[in-house]
Write a protein that holds these residues in place. Sequence first.
Motif, PDB file in Angstrom:
ATOM      1  N   VAL A   1       0.897  -1.399  -0.007  1.00 15.53           N
ATOM      2  CA  VAL A   1       0.041  -0.123  -0.091  1.00 15.53           C
ATOM      3  C   VAL A   1       0.986   1.158  -0.142  1.00 15.53           C
ATOM      4  O   VAL A   1       1.746   1.311   0.748  1.00 15.53           O
ATOM      5  CB  VAL A   1      -0.970   0.168   1.226  1.00 15.53           C
ATOM      6  CG1 VAL A   1      -1.640   1.363   1.224  1.00 15.53           C
ATOM      7  CG2 VAL A   1      -1.891  -1.344   1.271  1.00 15.53           C
ATOM      8  N   VAL A   2       0.371   2.149  -1.034  1.00 14.98           N
ATOM      9  CA  VAL A   2       1.503   3.381  -0.806  1.00 14.98           C
ATOM     10  C   VAL A   2       0.982   4.339   0.418  1.00 14.98           C
ATOM     11  O   VAL A   2      -0.026   4.989   0.441  1.00 14.98           O
ATOM     12  CB  VAL A   2       1.001   4.232  -2.191  1.00 14.98           C
ATOM     13  CG1 VAL A   2       1.962   5.496  -2.395  1.00 14.98           C
ATOM     14  CG2 VAL A   2       1.252   3.458  -3.498  1.00 14.98           C
ATOM     15  N   LEU A   3       1.765   4.407   1.258  1.00 18.39           N
ATOM     16  CA  LEU A   3       1.670   5.194   2.407  1.00 18.39           C
ATOM     17  C   LEU A   3       2.066   6.667   2.150  1.00 18.39           C
ATOM     18  O   LEU A   3       1.537   7.385   2.727  1.00 18.39           O
ATOM     19  CB  LEU A   3       2.392   4.536   3.685  1.00 18.39           C
ATOM     20  CG  LEU A   3       2.496   5.269   5.054  1.00 18.39           C
ATOM     21  CD1 LEU A   3       0.871   5.221   5.651  1.00 18.39           C
ATOM     22  CD2 LEU A   3       3.357   4.699   5.765  1.00 18.39           C
TER      23      LEU A   3
ATOM     24  N   GLU B   1       0.943  -5.703   5.790  1.00 18.40           N
ATOM     25  CA  GLU B   1       0.772  -6.214   7.077  1.00 18.40           C
ATOM     26  C   GLU B   1       1.841  -6.733   7.876  1.00 18.40           C
ATOM     27  O   GLU B   1       1.897  -6.624   9.109  1.00 18.40           O
ATOM     28  CB  GLU B   1      -0.465  -7.319   7.106  1.00 18.40           C
ATOM     29  CG  GLU B   1       0.041  -8.459   6.495  1.00 18.40           C
ATOM     30  CD  GLU B   1      -0.250  -8.661   4.765  1.00 18.40           C
ATOM     31  OE1 GLU B   1      -0.200  -9.781   4.179  1.00 18.40           O
ATOM     32  OE2 GLU B   1      -0.121  -7.588   4.312  1.00 18.40           O
ATOM     33  N   SER B   2       2.895  -7.040   7.345  1.00 20.33           N
ATOM     34  CA  SER B   2       4.302  -7.690   8.016  1.00 20.33           C
ATOM     35  C   SER B   2       5.194  -6.501   8.211  1.00 20.33           C
ATOM     36  O   SER B   2       6.030  -6.602   9.136  1.00 20.33           O
ATOM     37  CB  SER B   2       4.864  -8.691   6.850  1.00 20.33           C
ATOM     38  OG  SER B   2       5.765  -7.859   5.920  1.00 20.33           O
ATOM     39  N   TYR B   3       5.059  -5.241   7.711  1.00 17.47           N
ATOM     40  CA  TYR B   3       5.984  -4.321   8.009  1.00 17.47           C
ATOM     41  C   TYR B   3       5.192  -2.634   7.830  1.00 17.47           C
ATOM     42  O   TYR B   3       5.627  -2.164   6.657  1.00 17.47           O
ATOM     43  CB  TYR B   3       7.088  -4.265   6.891  1.00 17.47           C
ATOM     44  CG  TYR B   3       8.372  -3.671   7.484  1.00 17.47           C
ATOM     45  CD1 TYR B   3       9.108  -4.084   8.562  1.00 17.47           C
ATOM     46  CD2 TYR B   3       9.148  -2.774   6.641  1.00 17.47           C
ATOM     47  CE1 TYR B   3      10.076  -3.397   9.077  1.00 17.47           C
ATOM     48  CE2 TYR B   3      10.212  -2.099   6.884  1.00 17.47           C
ATOM     49  CZ  TYR B   3      10.666  -2.557   8.293  1.00 17.47           C
ATOM     50  OH  TYR B   3      12.242  -1.950   8.547  1.00 17.47           O
ATOM     51  N   SER B   4       4.269  -2.617   8.498  1.00 20.99           N
ATOM     52  CA  SER B   4       3.634  -1.247   8.295  1.00 20.99           C
ATOM     53  C   SER B   4       4.270  -0.166   9.254  1.00 20.99           C
ATOM     54  O   SER B   4       3.675   1.060   8.954  1.00 20.99           O
ATOM     55  CB  SER B   4       2.122  -1.463   9.138  1.00 20.99           C
ATOM     56  OG  SER B   4       2.305  -1.965  10.582  1.00 20.99           O
TER      57      SER B   4
ATOM     58  N   ILE C   1      -8.534   0.771  -0.697  1.00 20.63           N
ATOM     59  CA  ILE C   1      -9.575   0.422  -0.203  1.00 20.63           C
ATOM     60  C   ILE C   1     -10.921   0.642  -0.675  1.00 20.63           C
ATOM     61  O   ILE C   1     -11.911  -0.125  -0.786  1.00 20.63           O
ATOM     62  CB  ILE C   1      -9.759   1.033   1.478  1.00 20.63           C
ATOM     63  CG1 ILE C   1     -10.562   0.087   2.134  1.00 20.63           C
ATOM     64  CG2 ILE C   1      -9.981   2.344   1.431  1.00 20.63           C
ATOM     65  CD1 ILE C   1     -10.406   0.615   3.561  1.00 20.63           C
ATOM     66  N   SER C   2     -11.089   1.637  -1.667  1.00 23.23           N
ATOM     67  CA  SER C   2     -12.442   1.905  -2.278  1.00 23.23           C
ATOM     68  C   SER C   2     -12.534   1.322  -3.474  1.00 23.23           C
ATOM     69  O   SER C   2     -13.512   1.447  -4.277  1.00 23.23           O
ATOM     70  CB  SER C   2     -12.591   3.477  -2.481  1.00 23.23           C
ATOM     71  OG  SER C   2     -11.377   4.099  -3.393  1.00 23.23           O
ATOM     72  N   GLY C   3     -11.582   0.638  -3.967  1.00 23.19           N
ATOM     73  CA  GLY C   3     -11.581  -0.194  -5.383  1.00 23.19           C
ATOM     74  C   GLY C   3     -12.598  -1.297  -5.474  1.00 23.19           C
ATOM     75  O   GLY C   3     -12.943  -1.987  -4.384  1.00 23.19           O
ATOM     76  N   GLY C   4     -13.068  -1.358  -6.570  1.00 19.10           N
ATOM     77  CA  GLY C   4     -14.225  -2.214  -6.634  1.00 19.10           C
ATOM     78  C   GLY C   4     -13.950  -3.576  -7.844  1.00 19.10           C
ATOM     79  O   GLY C   4     -14.492  -4.281  -7.911  1.00 19.10           O
ATOM     80  N   ASP C   5     -12.835  -3.212  -8.370  1.00 14.97           N
ATOM     81  CA  ASP C   5     -12.428  -4.040  -9.440  1.00 14.97           C
ATOM     82  C   ASP C   5     -10.793  -4.614  -9.202  1.00 14.97           C
ATOM     83  O   ASP C   5     -10.146  -4.109  -8.412  1.00 14.97           O
ATOM     84  CB  ASP C   5     -12.499  -3.723 -10.872  1.00 14.97           C
ATOM     85  CG  ASP C   5     -12.090  -2.433 -11.205  1.00 14.97           C
ATOM     86  OD1 ASP C   5     -10.956  -2.200 -10.875  1.00 14.97           O
ATOM     87  OD2 ASP C   5     -12.538  -1.322 -11.945  1.00 14.97           O
ATOM     88  N   PHE C   6     -10.354  -5.211 -10.179  1.00 12.54           N
ATOM     89  CA  PHE C   6      -9.063  -5.710 -10.090  1.00 12.54           C
ATOM     90  C   PHE C   6      -8.132  -5.362 -11.601  1.00 12.54           C
ATOM     91  O   PHE C   6      -7.173  -6.020 -11.809  1.00 12.54           O
ATOM     92  CB  PHE C   6      -8.939  -7.187  -9.763  1.00 12.54           C
ATOM     93  CG  PHE C   6      -9.550  -7.596  -8.629  1.00 12.54           C
ATOM     94  CD1 PHE C   6      -8.800  -7.436  -7.424  1.00 12.54           C
ATOM     95  CD2 PHE C   6     -10.689  -8.031  -8.456  1.00 12.54           C
ATOM     96  CE1 PHE C   6      -9.256  -7.842  -6.017  1.00 12.54           C
ATOM     97  CE2 PHE C   6     -11.327  -8.456  -7.324  1.00 12.54           C
ATOM     98  CZ  PHE C   6     -10.575  -8.304  -6.150  1.00 12.54           C
ATOM     99  N   ILE C   7      -8.631  -4.129 -11.961  1.00 11.51           N
ATOM    100  CA  ILE C   7      -7.912  -3.670 -13.422  1.00 11.51           C
ATOM    101  C   ILE C   7      -7.161  -2.502 -12.716  1.00 11.51           C
ATOM    102  O   ILE C   7      -7.302  -1.400 -12.064  1.00 11.51           O
ATOM    103  CB  ILE C   7      -9.141  -3.207 -14.192  1.00 11.51           C
ATOM    104  CG1 ILE C   7     -10.045  -4.092 -14.443  1.00 11.51           C
ATOM    105  CG2 ILE C   7      -8.373  -2.621 -15.473  1.00 11.51           C
ATOM    106  CD1 ILE C   7     -11.132  -3.770 -15.379  1.00 11.51           C
TER     107      ILE C   7
ATOM    108  N   ALA D   1      -6.905  -8.166  -3.220  1.00 12.81           N
ATOM    109  CA  ALA D   1      -7.937  -8.292  -2.129  1.00 12.81           C
ATOM    110  C   ALA D   1      -7.393  -8.366  -0.706  1.00 12.81           C
ATOM    111  O   ALA D   1      -8.261  -7.517   0.200  1.00 12.81           O
ATOM    112  CB  ALA D   1      -8.588  -9.670  -2.564  1.00 12.81           C
ATOM    113  N   ASP D   2      -6.241  -9.197  -0.419  1.00 13.86           N
ATOM    114  CA  ASP D   2      -5.743  -9.210   0.943  1.00 13.86           C
ATOM    115  C   ASP D   2      -5.370  -7.777   1.744  1.00 13.86           C
ATOM    116  O   ASP D   2      -5.498  -7.550   2.598  1.00 13.86           O
ATOM    117  CB  ASP D   2      -4.692 -10.318   0.920  1.00 13.86           C
ATOM    118  CG  ASP D   2      -5.280 -11.663   0.753  1.00 13.86           C
ATOM    119  OD1 ASP D   2      -6.361 -12.021   0.822  1.00 13.86           O
ATOM    120  OD2 ASP D   2      -4.329 -12.334   0.314  1.00 13.86           O
ATOM    121  N   LEU D   3      -4.934  -6.909   0.667  1.00 11.51           N
ATOM    122  CA  LEU D   3      -4.431  -5.726   1.130  1.00 11.51           C
ATOM    123  C   LEU D   3      -5.484  -4.726   1.290  1.00 11.51           C
ATOM    124  O   LEU D   3      -5.640  -4.049   2.443  1.00 11.51           O
ATOM    125  CB  LEU D   3      -3.447  -4.993   0.308  1.00 11.51           C
ATOM    126  CG  LEU D   3      -1.974  -5.594   0.271  1.00 11.51           C
ATOM    127  CD1 LEU D   3      -1.107  -5.119  -0.838  1.00 11.51           C
ATOM    128  CD2 LEU D   3      -1.345  -5.236   1.628  1.00 11.51           C
TER     129      LEU D   3
END
Length: 412
Positions: free
Chosen positions: A28-30, A52-55, A112-118, A137-139
């Motif tokens: 995730v781009v923080l 999740e491993s290195y936030s 988080i607001s995304g609804g597709d995987f494109i 999806a996991d992220l």
Amino acid sequence: MEERDDYKFLKLRDAISCLNQRVNLVGVVLELGLPKKSKGTDFFISLKIVDESYSDPGISVNFFAESVEKLPVVASPGDIILLSHVVMKTHEREVYAFFNKKFSSFALYEGISGGDFIPYQVSARFRTRELDKKFIADLRKWLTGFQLNTDPNNFQFLREIKEGQRLSLICKILHIREGAEKEWIIFVWDGTDAPSKKIQTKMTDEMDNPLPLQLEKEPLPRDILCTFPSVGSVLTVVLGEGNKNLGLGFLKTGMWLNFLNIICEVHAGLWRGVLMPFTKLRYVPKEDRCVLGCQRCYEERLSEKWGRMPWSCFPSPSTVTEVEHDHVPLVTLRDILTYPEEMFFDGRPSTCVLKRRMNKLLGLNEDDDSKGTEYTDRDPPWVFCCLKSYYLNESDVWGSRRYRIFDTKLVG
């Protein structure tokens, strides 16, 4: 012969031990740096990603490309990036990922607001695969409960800003304006009041060049101003000279951001923030405890009798003016913009009395004998006054809108 499939993504915690190796990452781009020209012919941008491993603190990813368009253009902090064949390196004990434009590739997806995987942006060498969907999806699922480490000791509110220092501000973007030649202007707010500043000017100069009510060249239209919160300073933020002509299209009205290493300046008594080449923008979820605290503080101010009074004039405004309608609720000028004559000087005072009162209203010392021809430090007071709203043209109610002070006397 079938190409060997080395499609294996590492957790960021594992990647930091793979120095000088090519790895595949998803995160995730923080945090975003601002795109800029490198020392050579390329353009450069740095992102910080987490999983999740290195936030905390996450890993920086450095990109170089022949043009700004070939750099990753993140639509919003909090979006997801897939990286293939980046090289893990270290500099001054900090491990980072290096994107080599000859063999690395990337793809960007909504967060988080995304609804597709494109992906909404891919580099030339990126190949999409079915397994991408699982990682994304996991992220997204992890992001729903993600909390930043927003320690109040690590950032400042607008009420705490100081001139010329590098600051860390968490603010909400109220409006974005793109002027000529990429002159971006951002209006931000956190519900607190910026400290008032003294004005150094010649009074005689103000006859022909009055002090501005805003720093931007064109005032905002009323319909935009009506969307602003009625309480709390709105800070104007602009691009520094080193960042001119580089777009900020990823910024959106309503998002909360942590502006890291922003510089604040004062012009004609008004505060302005400047995004410098070293400034970074960090993702802040709307559910973050700092964001919720700012909104709660704002709502409390609205509910209190004196909540609209600027914090810098506590415990009370000056006694320069007095009003006859002290039972009327206290409001701000931004309140008045959304809602549809007493003698100000109390008759005809003598020249000496009038001068003393005017000097007090203008923030001048009573013994100032410069007649406005010399530079002096002025500290105009906060005052109470009653305003009457009226219009000059029925066919242009808001364009011809005027305001008049009434039932208010200048005393002292």
